[in-house]
Design an enzyme around this catalytic site. Structure first.
Site, PDB file in Angstrom:
ATOM      1  N   CYS A   2       1.408  -1.228   0.124  1.00  0.00           N
ATOM      2  CA  CYS A   2      -0.411   0.016  -0.051  1.00  0.00           C
ATOM      3  C   CYS A   2       0.669   1.172   0.213  1.00  0.00           C
ATOM      4  O   CYS A   2       1.790   1.262   0.667  1.00  0.00           O
ATOM      5  CB  CYS A   2      -0.874   0.220   1.181  1.00  0.00           C
ATOM      6  SG  CYS A   2      -2.278  -1.401   1.390  1.00  0.00           S
ATOM      7  N   ARG A  27       4.391  -0.149  -4.714  1.00  0.00           N
ATOM      8  CA  ARG A  27       4.349  -0.543  -3.262  1.00  0.00           C
ATOM      9  C   ARG A  27       2.600  -2.168  -3.738  1.00  0.00           C
ATOM     10  O   ARG A  27       2.615  -1.526  -2.169  1.00  0.00           O
ATOM     11  CB  ARG A  27       4.080   0.069  -2.202  1.00  0.00           C
ATOM     12  CG  ARG A  27       5.250   1.407  -1.950  1.00  0.00           C
ATOM     13  CD  ARG A  27       4.724   1.910  -1.173  1.00  0.00           C
ATOM     14  NE  ARG A  27       5.237   1.504   0.612  1.00  0.00           N
ATOM     15  CZ  ARG A  27       5.892   1.839   1.226  1.00  0.00           C
ATOM     16  NH1 ARG A  27       7.040   1.295   0.712  1.00  0.00           N
ATOM     17  NH2 ARG A  27       5.518   1.016   2.383  1.00  0.00           N
ATOM     18  N   TRP A  72      -2.784  -2.740  -1.545  1.00  0.00           N
ATOM     19  CA  TRP A  72      -2.048  -4.030  -2.136  1.00  0.00           C
ATOM     20  C   TRP A  72      -3.000  -4.804  -0.693  1.00  0.00           C
ATOM     21  O   TRP A  72      -3.113  -4.360   0.559  1.00  0.00           O
ATOM     22  CB  TRP A  72      -1.392  -4.158  -1.142  1.00  0.00           C
ATOM     23  CG  TRP A  72      -0.737  -5.349  -1.717  1.00  0.00           C
ATOM     24  CD1 TRP A  72      -0.075  -6.520  -2.865  1.00  0.00           C
ATOM     25  CD2 TRP A  72      -0.240  -6.859  -0.639  1.00  0.00           C
ATOM     26  NE1 TRP A  72       0.491  -7.663  -2.493  1.00  0.00           N
ATOM     27  CE2 TRP A  72       0.338  -8.147  -1.630  1.00  0.00           C
ATOM     28  CE3 TRP A  72      -0.644  -6.805   0.517  1.00  0.00           C
ATOM     29  CZ2 TRP A  72       0.082  -9.218  -0.816  1.00  0.00           C
ATOM     30  CZ3 TRP A  72      -0.191  -8.229   1.593  1.00  0.00           C
ATOM     31  CH2 TRP A  72      -0.069  -9.033   0.478  1.00  0.00           C
ATOM     32  N   ASN A  98      -1.756   2.540   5.422  1.00  0.00           N
ATOM     33  CA  ASN A  98      -0.888   0.866   5.337  1.00  0.00           C
ATOM     34  C   ASN A  98      -0.493   0.461   6.284  1.00  0.00           C
ATOM     35  O   ASN A  98      -0.673   0.963   7.506  1.00  0.00           O
ATOM     36  CB  ASN A  98       0.037   1.918   4.366  1.00  0.00           C
ATOM     37  CG  ASN A  98       1.387   0.992   3.914  1.00  0.00           C
ATOM     38  OD1 ASN A  98       0.848  -0.172   4.310  1.00  0.00           O
ATOM     39  ND2 ASN A  98       2.316   1.043   4.134  1.00  0.00           N
ATOM     40  N   GLY A  99      -1.255  -0.641   6.515  1.00  0.00           N
ATOM     41  CA  GLY A  99      -0.430  -1.565   7.865  1.00  0.00           C
ATOM     42  C   GLY A  99      -2.140  -2.505   8.254  1.00  0.00           C
ATOM     43  O   GLY A  99      -3.088  -2.855   6.973  1.00  0.00           O
ATOM     44  N   GLU A 470      17.701 -17.797  -6.392  1.00  0.00           N
ATOM     45  CA  GLU A 470      17.145 -16.652  -6.487  1.00  0.00           C
ATOM     46  C   GLU A 470      17.051 -16.879  -8.241  1.00  0.00           C
ATOM     47  O   GLU A 470      15.521 -15.975  -8.586  1.00  0.00           O
ATOM     48  CB  GLU A 470      18.513 -15.694  -6.243  1.00  0.00           C
ATOM     49  CG  GLU A 470      18.161 -14.390  -7.180  1.00  0.00           C
ATOM     50  CD  GLU A 470      16.999 -13.713  -6.079  1.00  0.00           C
ATOM     51  OE1 GLU A 470      16.545 -13.870  -5.453  1.00  0.00           O
ATOM     52  OE2 GLU A 470      16.444 -12.245  -7.034  1.00  0.00           O
ATOM     53  N   LYS A 474      13.166 -15.648  -8.838  1.00  0.00           N
ATOM     54  CA  LYS A 474      12.958 -13.756 -10.595  1.00  0.00           C
ATOM     55  C   LYS A 474      12.182 -15.032 -11.032  1.00  0.00           C
ATOM     56  O   LYS A 474      10.820 -14.780 -11.641  1.00  0.00           O
ATOM     57  CB  LYS A 474      14.171 -14.005 -11.027  1.00  0.00           C
ATOM     58  CG  LYS A 474      15.273 -13.360 -10.488  1.00  0.00           C
ATOM     59  CD  LYS A 474      14.942 -11.651 -10.040  1.00  0.00           C
ATOM     60  CE  LYS A 474      13.692 -11.604  -8.751  1.00  0.00           C
ATOM     61  NZ  LYS A 474      14.782 -11.826  -7.064  1.00  0.00           N
ATOM     62  N   GLU A 477       8.144 -15.489  -9.955  1.00  0.00           N
ATOM     63  CA  GLU A 477       7.416 -14.082  -9.680  1.00  0.00           C
ATOM     64  C   GLU A 477       6.810 -13.658 -10.757  1.00  0.00           C
ATOM     65  O   GLU A 477       6.050 -13.290 -10.703  1.00  0.00           O
ATOM     66  CB  GLU A 477       8.726 -13.078  -8.787  1.00  0.00           C
ATOM     67  CG  GLU A 477       9.093 -12.984  -7.144  1.00  0.00           C
ATOM     68  CD  GLU A 477      10.023 -12.420  -7.062  1.00  0.00           C
ATOM     69  OE1 GLU A 477       9.218 -11.800  -5.591  1.00  0.00           O
ATOM     70  OE2 GLU A 477      10.781 -12.209  -7.650  1.00  0.00           O
ATOM     71  N   HIS A 493      17.966 -37.544  -3.593  1.00  0.00           N
ATOM     72  CA  HIS A 493      17.071 -37.403  -2.467  1.00  0.00           C
ATOM     73  C   HIS A 493      15.265 -37.662  -2.671  1.00  0.00           C
ATOM     74  O   HIS A 493      14.865 -37.222  -2.256  1.00  0.00           O
ATOM     75  CB  HIS A 493      17.147 -37.043  -1.496  1.00  0.00           C
ATOM     76  CG  HIS A 493      18.898 -36.976  -1.099  1.00  0.00           C
ATOM     77  ND1 HIS A 493      19.463 -39.334  -0.538  1.00  0.00           N
ATOM     78  CD2 HIS A 493      19.923 -36.448  -1.249  1.00  0.00           C
ATOM     79  CE1 HIS A 493      20.482 -38.730  -0.467  1.00  0.00           C
ATOM     80  NE2 HIS A 493      20.923 -37.683  -0.718  1.00  0.00           N
ATOM     81  N   LYS A 586       6.061  -4.381  -3.310  1.00  0.00           N
ATOM     82  CA  LYS A 586       7.277  -4.651  -3.467  1.00  0.00           C
ATOM     83  C   LYS A 586       8.608  -4.639  -1.760  1.00  0.00           C
ATOM     84  O   LYS A 586       8.596  -5.362  -1.061  1.00  0.00           O
ATOM     85  CB  LYS A 586       8.672  -3.105  -3.988  1.00  0.00           C
ATOM     86  CG  LYS A 586       9.887  -3.428  -3.562  1.00  0.00           C
ATOM     87  CD  LYS A 586      10.100  -2.557  -4.720  1.00  0.00           C
ATOM     88  CE  LYS A 586      11.648  -2.877  -5.414  1.00  0.00           C
ATOM     89  NZ  LYS A 586      12.465  -3.810  -5.976  1.00  0.00           N
TER      90      LYS A 586
HETATM   91  C1  G6P Z   1       8.989  -8.543  -1.437  1.00  0.00           C
HETATM   92  C2  G6P Z   1       9.525  -8.107  -2.979  1.00  0.00           C
HETATM   93  C3  G6P Z   1      10.781  -8.971  -3.135  1.00  0.00           C
HETATM   94  C4  G6P Z   1      11.587  -9.016  -1.684  1.00  0.00           C
HETATM   95  C5  G6P Z   1      11.354  -8.682  -0.189  1.00  0.00           C
HETATM   96  C6  G6P Z   1      12.131  -8.400   0.904  1.00  0.00           C
HETATM   97  O1  G6P Z   1       8.528  -9.917  -1.560  1.00  0.00           O
HETATM   98  O2  G6P Z   1       8.714  -8.581  -3.574  1.00  0.00           O
HETATM   99  O3  G6P Z   1      11.443  -8.965  -4.124  1.00  0.00           O
HETATM  100  O4  G6P Z   1      13.128  -9.425  -1.963  1.00  0.00           O
HETATM  101  O5  G6P Z   1       9.810  -8.205   0.054  1.00  0.00           O
HETATM  102  O6  G6P Z   1      12.065  -7.064   0.248  1.00  0.00           O
HETATM  103  P1  G6P Z   1      13.427  -5.501   1.386  1.00  0.00           P
HETATM  104  O7  G6P Z   1      12.899  -4.618   1.163  1.00  0.00           O
HETATM  105  O8  G6P Z   1      13.148  -7.174   2.419  1.00  0.00           O
HETATM  106  O9  G6P Z   1      14.669  -6.833   0.723  1.00  0.00           O
END
Ligand code: G6P
Length: 591
Positions: A2, A27, A72, A98-99, A470, A474, A477, A493, A586
């Site tokens: 948000c 956000r 969000w 927000n929250g 990672e 990517k 997502e 395993h 984000k």
């Molecule tokens: C969200 C984002 C990710 C990010 C994660 C941690 O899930 O979509 O891309 O890696 O938060 O965020 P931070 O700001 O703590 O690195």
């Protein structure tokens, strides 16, 4: 998670807030809304979907004060009724939030008994109505807002306005959710937002509100700290970010722009104050137990750091997901050192982990990209990554910046800082190549072969294991392909049961563990897998080879780049939005 905006000043509040809100859309982007104060009361728009239907705001009258929100969803589905702003029953108070208000059900019940009606499923709607409840008892807007906070449990950032009581006034409240005030260039001009990029086009002078601050923004700015019950003075800080950094430039998407910036970012990390790196390394050396905490991509950076510290500095460190960390707090002593990594510095779980560590007397250090963030203010020491604003929801350049910072720390701990700096400097040219048009075209061809795949597996050993994790993150997502990563040794395993003829598998190799990982690739191949090798040497096991030169510890920085490109190309081919994937935000400021 948000995004909030508020504006007071000589500009047209609607247009100004709309552009600010667009800059804040990373956000949250399931719905949005704006409200402005006018002579005839509060006028507003609310829409479902991404901000775009600018025509819908043309009906809003000109105003010098307003609030806006990009959502969000947490409480209540994605509907117009649940979009912010929310209003009091008398339509005099508008609120963006927000929250999460954790006790909203009990408070809603209480207000309902007092005759209040509710028109949404959100927790937010109880805020304007609790304020109205207190105003009905004779308190003015500010006092009623203060009293309302006694009824609200949870984490929140709130901006509110009132239709009649000083029309040119906003109230902003921060409790465990970020809120920053921008000091506009014009006279009596103020912005208030969840994050700096919202108003970076207008000002770089900011005040970060602290916990339990309530700001009254009218022709001047007055801040009260509610826990201390006094008026406070907060420092104006200058933000080093350039507004151009938060724009797409010639790129179609922030994703690709930010991937392409990575060479430059390694250069910036190399220039981080070496005294600070040395001091943090000393803290790590002195500590009895170094523990990394983080979420998402930052968690993968931590895991990579654990491997790098072991191999370069012969240092043992642990990693826990920030949300799991509290289960291990009994191990903590005042000699423990907890290092939190977070791009935003606002991830609720990561902040929680730092608070847990501090409550046990442990030392805390943060590595974050966001100057002034809650994490940087709450931890004892901070390293700022210097990657510049990252707008795409997916972390790319901030992830590689985190890896580079960890590499510097590892080399400093090994007493070889100059070697570490030289290693990173040596990467810069190569990263320009890895993000070049030539490599992008090559990766696009590979993506064309994979575009209809439903499942994808990735394996790596040693430092290549966090890279596989990672890369899988990517891909899933942004393309919604089921991508799963495993340590190469884990394959036999259980995972190997999933491999059938044609299953695509990405295998990350390095010279150090080539034999073992190639054996794993062969095991996959024997079951019909389609193998994409990523590493320094080609092999008969590979159907396709993405050549990435051998760079030892820096393999994690180099090998992830073609994977970022692959995720991007797949997203484009599959018609997905690379900057704003579904369901994601984000900055995750709720637990
Ligand atoms: C969200 C984002 C990710 C990010 C994660 C941690 O899930 O979509 O891309 O890696 O938060 O965020 P931070 O700001 O703590 O690195």
């Amino acid at each position: 998670m948000c995004g909030i905006i508020g504006y007071i000043g000589p500009k047209n509040a609607t247009e100004t807030m709309l552009s600010c809100l667009q800059s804040l859309e990373y956000r949250g982007y399931d719905s949005w809304g704006l409200a402005v104060n006018t002579e005839n009361g509060i006028a507003f728009v609310k829409e479902v979907g991404k901000i775009g239907a600018v025509s819908s705001v043309s009906a809003l009258p000109k105003s010098s004060v307003g609030i806006g929100h990009t959502r969000w969803a947490t409480h209540g589905r994605v509907t117009r009724a649940n979009a912010h702003p929310h209003f009091s029953n008398n339509k005099k108070i508008a609120v963006v939030h927000n929250g999460i208000i954790e006790n909203f059900q009990a408070q809603k019940k209480f207000l309902t008994q007092q005759g209040f009606k509710f028109y949404s499923d959100t927790d937010t709607e109880i805020i304007p109505n609790t304020i109205e409840y207190h105003m009905r008892r004779g308190y003015d807007f500010v006092e009623a807002a203060k009293r309302s906070l006694n009824h609200l449990e949870g984490q929140y950032a709130i901006v509110a306005l009132h239709a009649d009581e000083d029309q040119d006034q906003l109230i902003a409240i921060r409790k465990e959710a970020p809120l920053v005030i921008g000091m506009g260039k014009e006279e009596n001009e103020f912005f208030v937002a969840s994050d700096v990029p919202a108003f970076l086009d207008h000002t770089k002078k900011v005040i970060f509100l602290e916990e339990q601050d309530l700001a009254i923004i009218n022709r001047k700015l007055t801040i009260f700290n509610l826990s201390k019950n006094i008026e406070v003075h907060r420092k104006i800080e200058n933000i080093g970010w350039d507004p151009v950094q938060a724009k797409k430039g010639n790129f179609d998407h922030f994703f690709m722009k930010e991937v392409a910036e990575q060479a430059e970012i390694i250069e910036r990390v190399v220039n981080i104050d070496k005294v600070l790196i040395k001091e943090i390394a000393d803290e790590m050396r002195k500590a009895q137990g170094v523990i990394f905490v983080a979420c998402g991509s930052a968690a993968h950076a931590c895991l990579s750091g654990v491997y790098t510290l072991a191999s370069v500095a012969k240092m043992h460190a642990n990693f826990y997901f920030a949300h799991e960390f509290k289960n291990f707090k009994k191990f903590l002593t005042p000699e423990s050192l907890v290092i939190a990594i977070s791009q935003s510095g606002e991830t609720a779980d990561t902040l929680d982990a730092i608070r847990v560590a501090k409550s046990c007397g442990a030392k805390t250090i943060s590595i974050t990209n966001t100057f002034g963030s809650s994490l940087s203010r709450e931890s004892h020491r901070t390293i700022i990554e210097r990657a510049g604003p990252e707008i795409c929801v997916l972390s790319t350049k901030t992830y590689t910046a985190q890896l580079a910072v960890l590499t510097l720390l590892a080399y400093e701990l090994a007493g070889k800082m100059d070697e570490g700096v030289a290693k990173l400097k040596e990467l810069i040219r190569y990263i320009y190549y890895l993000t070049s048009e030539e490599v992008r075209k090559f990766i696009k061809k590979i993506a064309e072969n994979l575009r209809y795949t439903e499942h994808l597996y990735l394996i790596g050993r040693d430092l290549q294991y966090p890279t596989a994790l990672e890369a899988a993150l990517k891909i899933k997502e942004v393309t919604y392909i089921h991508a799963e990563a495993f340590a190469g040794g884990e394959l036999k395993h259980g995972v190997i049961a999933l491999i059938v003829h044609g299953t695509p598998c990405i295998v990350f190799t390095s010279e150090k563990n080539e034999r073992e990982i190639i054996s794993n690739a062969m095991e996959l191949k024997a079951r019909g897998a389609y193998i994409i090798g990523v590493g320094p040497n080609n092999n008969e096991a590979f159907d396709v080879w993405i050549k990435v030169r051998e760079d030892e510890e820096a393999n994690s920085i180099c090998q992830i780049i073609p994977m970022q490109l692959l995720a991007y190309q797949l997203a484009i081919l599959r018609g997905c939005d690379p900057d704003k994937p579904r369901n994601l935000a984000k900055s995750v400021t709720v637990k």
